[in-house]
Enzyme design. Structure first.
Site, PDB file in Angstrom:
ATOM      1  CG  ASP A 161      -2.162   1.347   0.994  1.00 16.09           C
ATOM      2  OD1 ASP A 161      -2.299   1.770  -0.025  1.00 16.09           O
ATOM      3  OD2 ASP A 161      -2.920   1.593   1.932  1.00 16.09           O
TER       4      ASP A 161
ATOM      5  CD  GLU B 101     -11.471   6.369  14.301  1.00  9.97           C
ATOM      6  OE1 GLU B 101     -11.310   4.883  14.424  1.00  9.97           O
ATOM      7  OE2 GLU B 101     -10.532   6.297  15.853  1.00  9.97           O
TER       8      GLU B 101
ATOM      9  CB  THR C  56      -8.341   0.034  18.265  1.00  6.81           C
ATOM     10  OG1 THR C  56      -9.023   0.058  19.127  1.00  6.81           O
ATOM     11  CG2 THR C  56      -6.699  -0.586  18.527  1.00  6.81           C
ATOM     12  CG  MET C  57     -12.578  -0.278  15.845  1.00  9.63           C
ATOM     13  SD  MET C  57     -13.538  -0.708  14.345  1.00  9.63           S
ATOM     14  CE  MET C  57     -13.321  -3.086  14.852  1.00  9.63           C
TER      15      MET C  57
ATOM     16  CB  SER D  63      -5.819   8.199  17.589  1.00  8.83           C
ATOM     17  OG  SER D  63      -6.681   6.714  16.917  1.00  8.83           O
TER      18      SER D  63
ATOM     19  CG  HIS E  52       2.299   2.735  10.971  1.00 10.52           C
ATOM     20  ND1 HIS E  52       2.728   1.166  11.683  1.00 10.52           N
ATOM     21  CD2 HIS E  52       1.359   1.895   9.917  1.00 10.52           C
ATOM     22  CE1 HIS E  52       2.101   0.338  11.508  1.00 10.52           C
ATOM     23  NE2 HIS E  52       1.446   1.036  10.493  1.00 10.52           N
TER      24      HIS E  52
ATOM     25  CB  ALA F  49      -2.225  -0.435  18.433  1.00 10.68           C
TER      26      ALA F  49
HETATM   27  P1  5GP Z   1      -1.722   0.088   8.754  1.00 13.88           P
HETATM   28  O1  5GP Z   1      -1.639   0.766   8.185  1.00 13.88           O
HETATM   29  O2  5GP Z   1      -0.708  -0.992   9.568  1.00 13.88           O
HETATM   30  O3  5GP Z   1      -2.663  -1.427   8.106  1.00 13.88           O
HETATM   31  O4  5GP Z   1      -3.035   0.245   9.871  1.00 13.88           O
HETATM   32  C1  5GP Z   1      -2.560   1.409  10.862  1.00 13.88           C
HETATM   33  C2  5GP Z   1      -2.180   1.239  11.851  1.00 13.88           C
HETATM   34  O5  5GP Z   1      -3.888   1.491  11.801  1.00 13.88           O
HETATM   35  C3  5GP Z   1      -2.360  -0.202  12.691  1.00 13.88           C
HETATM   36  O6  5GP Z   1      -1.979  -0.883  13.131  1.00 13.88           O
HETATM   37  C4  5GP Z   1      -4.130   0.327  14.155  1.00 13.88           C
HETATM   38  O7  5GP Z   1      -3.775   0.963  15.247  1.00 13.88           O
HETATM   39  C5  5GP Z   1      -4.569   1.527  13.689  1.00 13.88           C
HETATM   40  N1  5GP Z   1      -6.158   1.049  13.131  1.00 13.88           N
HETATM   41  C6  5GP Z   1      -6.340   0.295  12.150  1.00 13.88           C
HETATM   42  N2  5GP Z   1      -7.856   0.725  12.008  1.00 13.88           N
HETATM   43  C7  5GP Z   1      -8.474   1.632  13.074  1.00 13.88           C
HETATM   44  C8  5GP Z   1      -9.299   2.131  13.397  1.00 13.88           C
HETATM   45  O8  5GP Z   1     -10.292   2.056  13.131  1.00 13.88           O
HETATM   46  N3  5GP Z   1      -9.566   3.560  14.204  1.00 13.88           N
HETATM   47  C9  5GP Z   1      -8.556   4.085  14.975  1.00 13.88           C
HETATM   48  N4  5GP Z   1      -8.271   5.159  15.433  1.00 13.88           N
HETATM   49  N5  5GP Z   1      -7.041   2.951  14.108  1.00 13.88           N
HETATM   50  C10 5GP Z   1      -6.941   1.619  13.079  1.00 13.88           C
HETATM   51 MN    MN Z   2      -2.626   0.912   3.916  1.00 11.13          MN
HETATM   52 MN    MN Z   3      -1.845   2.330   6.821  1.00  8.09          MN
END
Ligand code: 5GP
Ligand code: MN
Ligand code: MN
Length: 470
Positions: free
Chosen positions: A91, A203, A371-372, A376, A393, A395
């Site tokens: 990505d 969000e 996370t949701m 954050s 970047h 959790a």
């Molecule tokens: P990645 O880029 O690795 O897919 O995701 C980055 C980060 O987004 C994940 O490590 C996780 O902490 C966070 N994340 C994933 N889904 C959600 C969400 O729905 N809400 C929020 N606030 N953070 C999320």
């Molecule tokens: Mn992505």
């Molecule tokens: Mn990402």
């Protein structure tokens, strides 16, 4: 894996076998539970030609394609340094932007359901095609690949500040559209202005706590304020570019005498034709990713304005999957490096010339989704940072999508979130269960470890009010 503890949140893996540099892991012992496989990836990355400093891992490290997610690796361009698509990820230019609303939680209160329903309708998501923008043809796609967010704003989908507050001013100049295959274009054509799958989200949040008043004020963030966080990337276009160029490099590697311990680390020298072709295509995907986030912001602005009259202002937009050519000191000399950040965020210190003028004394905003269901964070780059000015970047996953989906159903995740007062507008229930908060590490612990390691400073904590999920 033998880890030598160097400081409270810093561990070293001494070079052994074909490693050219040590591994340096920023984390706590608790965060490193079950990290064995990703630490092996840190070791593999340390073997890449031209790598300097160390193969770094951030506290949210987890297993990825070739390189770990939460990894940083820089190579010296003039010393045979390589570029590897696996060090950026599929990505390309996935990233986060944060907008503040000129309204607080109480002001939003009764309008929240209307806002969430409006966003539910306005934000295209899911794995398939369909975006905010219905392109008139391939010429317009090229303008996006070349002009990024600048092109979107020029077409009336944003304001000047959206460019000054975006990394690279909204677009990089070195996109080479000829390196973007027909298949990549085809995949990208229908998806401009869409979230994608379930780790991506839009969000609505509330600022819960501010830790650094001065930085928060400079970013325009205050306790109680409503914010919008958007996490998405370059969709099928970026994915196809990664696939295409991994294949090209895998075939070309031997010609440069490069051997890697894992085929997923396929790479060629930055200054080879293959390296330049990848970087040109990657830049096009980076512009696509920024335009994508810009169009989603525009859609969210319209919803907020209609439902509440509130305005949304961009705090910052930064990618966490990108390779960049940056000057850095190495052993006292200024070198031109290719810095791969994969699931890691650039965190420029105060005074950095690439920061927007009004943030130059403060440092770069760093946006960390958690996370949701939890929280954050907003962080800021610090003067004596590390890992070529990078930090975490997110959790970071602990449970695979498959295991998370087996652990709990989407209906239950939705009920739990709603009973915690978080409005949920999912695309699919399966996506919700894959993304349940328990599938991730504790974001507060990750952020504390990043600050403890000296990579950044914590500015504010944001909590979710409502989530639109891919
Ligand atoms: P990645 O880029 O690795 O897919 O995701 C980055 C980060 O987004 C994940 O490590 C996780 O902490 C966070 N994340 C994933 N889904 C959600 C969400 O729905 N809400 C929020 N606030 N953070 C999320
Ligand atoms: Mn992505
Ligand atoms: Mn990402």
């Amino acid at each position: 894996m033998e880890l030598v503890q160097e400081a409270s949140h810093r561990f070293r893996i001494d070079p052994h076998g074909p490693m050219r540099v040590p591994g340096v892991v920023f984390a706590s012992r608790t965060l490193l539970r079950d990290a064995e496989k990703s630490l092996e990836q840190v070791v593999n990355v340390a073997t890449l030609p031209g790598i300097v400093g160390a193969s770094y891992a951030m506290p949210d490290i987890h297993w990825g394609y070739g390189f770990p997610i939460g990894g940083v690796a820089a190579t010296d361009v003039a010393d045979g340094g390589v570029v590897s698509p696996g060090g950026v990820g599929f990505d390309i230019s996935c990233g986060v932007r944060l907008l503040t609303a000129d309204i607080d939680r109480d002001g939003l209160a009764s309008a929240l359901p209307v806002v969430m329903d409006g966003l539910d309708r306005a934000i295209p998501r899911g794995a398939g095609p369909g975006g905010v923008w219905h392109l008139t043809g391939p010429g317009q796609l090229e303008r996006i690949l070349l002009g990024g967010s600048r092109y979107a704003v020029g077409e009336g989908h944003g304001e000047e500040r959206d460019l000054t507050r975006c990394e690279d001013g909204g677009a990089v100049a070195d996109a080479d559209v000829d390196q973007v295959s027909a298949r990549a274009r085809e995949r990208g054509l229908a998806q401009v202005g869409s979230l994608g799958s379930a780790n991506h989200f839009l969000e609505v949040q509330r600022v819960d706590e501010v830790y650094d008043e001065q930085a928060a004020a400079a970013f325009g963030i205050a306790v109680g304020q409503v914010c919008v966080m958007i996490h998405c990337g370059s969709r099928g276009l970026g994915h196809q570019i990664c696939t295409d160029h991994v294949r090209l490099m895998d075939r070309a590697m031997a010609r440069y005498g490069i051997k890697v311990p894992d085929r997923q680390l396929a790479c060629t020298p930055v200054d080879s034709p293959e390296g330049q072709r990848y970087l040109g295509a990657m830049a096009a995907a980076a512009n696509y990713g920024r335009a994508n986030r810009q169009l989603l912001s525009d859609a969210a602005r319209i919803v907020f304005r209609r439902a509440t009259g509130a305005r949304l202002s961009l705090v910052y937009d930064v990618s966490h999957n990108l390779a960049k050519i940056e000057p850095h000191p190495v052993a006292g000399a200024r070198r031109t490096l290719c810095v791969h950040r994969k699931g890691a965020t650039r965190a420029f210190p105060p005074g950095h010339p690439d920061l927007p003028g009004d943030l130059r004394d403060v440092g770069q905003p760093v946006l960390i989704p958690g996370t949701m269901g939890t929280a954050s964070y907003v962080l800021v780059g610090v003067a004596d940072g590390d890992a070529f000015h990078s930090t975490c970047h997110g959790a970071g996953r602990v449970l695979s999508r498959h295991r998370a989906a087996r652990a709990v159903g989407g209906r239950e995740v939705r009920a739990r979130l709603e009973s915690a007062g978080i409005a949920v507008r999912p695309r699919s229930l399966r996506g919700l269960s894959e993304e349940m908060p328990e599938a991730y590490k504790d974001v507060s612990e990750v952020v504390a470890a990043s600050e403890g390691a000296g990579l950044c400073r914590t500015v504010a904590r944001l909590v979710p009010l409502g989530v639109v999920k891919g």
